[in-house]
Design a protein around this motif. Structure first.
Motif, PDB file in Angstrom:
ATOM      1  N   VAL A 216      79.945  58.428  53.716  1.00 28.88           N
ATOM      2  CA  VAL A 216      80.474  58.140  55.165  1.00 28.88           C
ATOM      3  C   VAL A 216      79.475  59.012  56.113  1.00 28.88           C
ATOM      4  N   ALA A 217      79.130  58.123  56.968  1.00 28.47           N
ATOM      5  CA  ALA A 217      77.995  58.576  58.027  1.00 28.47           C
ATOM      6  C   ALA A 217      78.361  58.414  59.351  1.00 28.47           C
ATOM      7  N   THR A 218      77.612  59.178  60.167  1.00 30.46           N
ATOM      8  CA  THR A 218      77.668  58.937  61.796  1.00 30.46           C
ATOM      9  C   THR A 218      77.061  57.593  62.034  1.00 30.46           C
ATOM     10  N   GLU A 219      77.426  57.499  63.512  1.00 26.43           N
ATOM     11  CA  GLU A 219      76.825  56.029  63.802  1.00 26.43           C
ATOM     12  C   GLU A 219      75.534  55.964  64.277  1.00 26.43           C
ATOM     13  N   PRO A 220      74.593  54.844  64.239  1.00 27.82           N
ATOM     14  CA  PRO A 220      73.439  54.868  64.631  1.00 27.82           C
ATOM     15  C   PRO A 220      73.116  55.410  65.901  1.00 27.82           C
ATOM     16  N   GLY A 221      71.943  56.007  65.944  1.00 25.58           N
ATOM     17  CA  GLY A 221      71.623  56.851  67.255  1.00 25.58           C
ATOM     18  C   GLY A 221      71.987  58.319  67.289  1.00 25.58           C
TER      19      GLY A 221
ATOM     20  N   ILE B 286      82.354  64.309  63.299  1.00 18.04           N
ATOM     21  CA  ILE B 286      82.221  64.964  61.986  1.00 18.04           C
ATOM     22  C   ILE B 286      83.499  65.361  61.247  1.00 18.04           C
ATOM     23  N   GLY B 287      84.703  65.706  62.063  1.00 15.56           N
ATOM     24  CA  GLY B 287      85.961  66.228  61.468  1.00 15.56           C
ATOM     25  C   GLY B 287      86.426  65.357  60.764  1.00 15.56           C
ATOM     26  N   ALA B 288      86.305  63.994  61.317  1.00 15.35           N
ATOM     27  CA  ALA B 288      86.884  62.593  60.664  1.00 15.35           C
ATOM     28  C   ALA B 288      86.263  62.499  59.400  1.00 15.35           C
ATOM     29  N   ILE B 289      84.884  62.731  59.464  1.00 11.70           N
ATOM     30  CA  ILE B 289      83.867  62.669  58.131  1.00 11.70           C
ATOM     31  C   ILE B 289      84.349  63.340  56.949  1.00 11.70           C
ATOM     32  N   ALA B 290      84.739  64.555  57.311  1.00 11.31           N
ATOM     33  CA  ALA B 290      84.758  65.671  56.454  1.00 11.31           C
ATOM     34  C   ALA B 290      86.167  65.301  55.577  1.00 11.31           C
ATOM     35  N   ARG B 291      87.215  64.701  56.653  1.00  6.68           N
ATOM     36  CA  ARG B 291      88.560  64.454  55.981  1.00  6.68           C
ATOM     37  C   ARG B 291      88.432  63.077  55.012  1.00  6.68           C
ATOM     38  N   LEU B 292      87.550  62.126  55.509  1.00  5.97           N
ATOM     39  CA  LEU B 292      87.183  61.022  54.550  1.00  5.97           C
ATOM     40  C   LEU B 292      86.509  61.612  53.414  1.00  5.97           C
ATOM     41  N   VAL B 293      85.869  62.489  53.446  1.00  3.36           N
ATOM     42  CA  VAL B 293      84.940  62.710  52.345  1.00  3.36           C
ATOM     43  C   VAL B 293      86.033  63.787  51.288  1.00  3.36           C
ATOM     44  N   ALA B 294      86.885  64.405  51.784  1.00  2.00           N
ATOM     45  CA  ALA B 294      87.915  65.112  50.988  1.00  2.00           C
ATOM     46  C   ALA B 294      88.930  63.855  50.581  1.00  2.00           C
ATOM     47  N   ALA B 295      88.929  62.915  51.090  1.00  2.00           N
ATOM     48  CA  ALA B 295      90.098  62.217  50.470  1.00  2.00           C
ATOM     49  C   ALA B 295      89.163  61.025  49.549  1.00  2.00           C
ATOM     50  N   GLY B 296      88.139  61.318  49.257  1.00  2.00           N
ATOM     51  CA  GLY B 296      87.357  60.612  48.228  1.00  2.00           C
ATOM     52  C   GLY B 296      86.685  59.361  48.733  1.00  2.00           C
TER      53      GLY B 296
END
Length: 324
Positions: free
Chosen positions: A195-200, A228-238
Motif C-alpha cells: 500500500v503506497a502513497t500516490e505518485p509525486g 499515511i494514517g489510512a495506509i497504516a490502517r490498511l496495512v494493519a488490516a492485511g
C-alpha cells in the motif's frame, strides 16, 4: 491600486472562481465581486471574461497579473522593513505542512513556540508537497514544512525559495502482525503487495527509486492512498506492506497494530525541510519562527552541547544570509 484589491484580483486569477477566491481571502462573494469591479473601474478595462471552464483573464488581466504579484511582494517587504526599523516583533505567520509533519512534529511544537511568542499569531494549512510550493509561491503561506526530494530536480521557482533541511526522518517497512517475521531482500519484497502513497509524494519517490536502483521491478500495489494514517490502517488490516515515515506510525507501532520489518538495503531517510520565499527583508514574526524551528525541531547534536552551540551559530549565518 490598493493592495487589498490586488490580493483579491490574484485570488480570482488563481482559482478562476469567485467562490473559491472568496474563501481564500476570507470575504463574502459579493465583496470579491465588488472589489474586482472597483479595480476594473479604476483601470478602465475588464480583467476577466467568463468561459465554460471558469473565469479567464483578459489581455488586460494577463498584463496586470505579474505586476500585481510584484506590487504585493514590495508591499510586504515595505511593511517588514518598517517593523524591523521600529523594533516590532508581532504579526501573523501562516505555516503550510504535510499532514504527517503537521500532526507528528508541528502539533507538539507549536504550543511551546506560541507560549514563548504570544504576540505572534500562527495559522496552519495542511496540503501535499506540490500544493504547498504553489501556495508558497502565491504568498498564501509564509513557510512550508515538507520532505525535500534529493534527486536533483530543479524548477524555475527554486530561485525564489530559500530552504533548510532541519532533520532526516527515517522511513520504515511495516506489516500486519504475523506477516512481518521473515527477512526479505528487495527482489523478494518486489513479489509482495504494498500500500503506497500516490505518485509525486516523497515517500513514493523513495519507494520507487529503491527498487529501480536495485534493478528490480516495482512491487504490485494493492492501493494508492493519499493519507499515511489510512495506509497504516490498511496495512494493519492485511492489505499489504507499507513504506512510511516512522514519525507517522510511532503510536500505531507502539500499540502493536502493525510491526516494523527490516529494510534489506541502506536505511532510507526523508530530509525534512522548511522552505520560505527569498525577500530583501523578512517579517520579524516569520524570522523568529524560522529561528525557533531551526533550533528546536532539529535532533540534539551527537557532538554534545558545545557541538550544538557551534552548529547553531553556523546555522544562523546560513539561514539569514543576505536577508534571503
Amino acid at each position: 491600486m490598493h493592495p487589498r484589491l490586488l490580493k483579491t484580483f490574484l485570488a480570482v486569477a488563481r482559482s478562476r472562481n469567485i467562490t473559491r477566491a472568496a474563501e481564500a481571502v476570507h470575504l463574502a462573494q459579493s465583496s470579491v465581486s465588488d472589489q474586482i469591479q472597483a479595480l476594473e473601474t479604476e483601470l478602465g478595462a475588464a480583467l476577466f471574461t467568463r468561459a465554460k471552464s471558469g473565469l479567464e483573464l483578459t489581455p488586460a488581466g494577463l498584463a496586470l497579473k505579474p505586476i500585481a504579484e510584484d506590487l504585493l511582494r514590495l508591499d510586504g517587504e515595505a511593511r517588514a522593513a518598517v517593523q524591523v526599523a521600529t523594533g516590532q516583533t508581532s504579526g501573523p505567520v501562516t505555516i503550510g505542512a504535510l499532514e504527517t509533519i503537521a500532526s507528528a512534529r508541528l502539533a507538539p511544537w507549536l504550543p511551546r513556540f506560541q507560549a514563548g511568542h504570544p504576540d505572534i499569531t500562527v495559522r496552519m494549512k495542511v496540503a501535499g508537497s506540490g500544493a504547498l510550493l504553489r501556495q508558497l509561491a502565491d504568498g498564501e503561506i509564509d513557510v512550508a514544512f515538507c520532505f525535500d526530494r534529493r534527486d536533483g530536480e530543479k524548477t524555475a521557482a527554486d530561485e525564489r525559495f530559500a530552504r533548510r533541511t532541519i532533520a532526516a526522518e527515517p522511513l520504515v517497512l511495516v506489516a500486519a502482525p504475523g506477516q512481518g517475521s521473515a527477512e526479505h531482500d528487495l527482489a523478494a519484497l518486489a513479489t509482495l503487495s504494498f500500500v503506497a502513497t500516490e505518485p509525486g509524494c516523497i515517500y513514493r519517490h523513495m519507494f520507487d527509486t529503491a527498487f529501480a536502483e536495485a534493478g528490480v521491478a516495482a512491487p504490485k500495489l494493492a492501493a494508492e492512498v493519499g493519507s499515511i494514517g489510512a495506509i497504516a490502517r490498511l496495512v494493519a488490516a492485511g492489505a499489504g506492506l507499507g513504506f512510511v515515515p516512522r514519525l507517522a506510525v510511532t503510536d500505531t507501532l507502539a500499540r502493536g497494530d502493525i510491526v516494523e520489518m527490516p529494510w534489506p538495503s541502506q536505511v532510507q531517510t526523508a530530509p525534512l525541510a522548511m522552505i520560505w520565499r527569498r525577500r530583501r527583508v523578512q517579517p520579524p514574526a516569520l524570522r523568529q519562527l524560522l529561528t525557533a524551528a531551526r533550533d528546536t525541531l532539529v535532533p540534539v547534536s551527537p557532538l554534545g552541547r558545545a557541538g550544538s552551540e557551534l552548529e547553531s551559530a553556523n546555522r544562523s549565518k546560513v539561514l539569514f544570509a543576505n536577508n534571503s
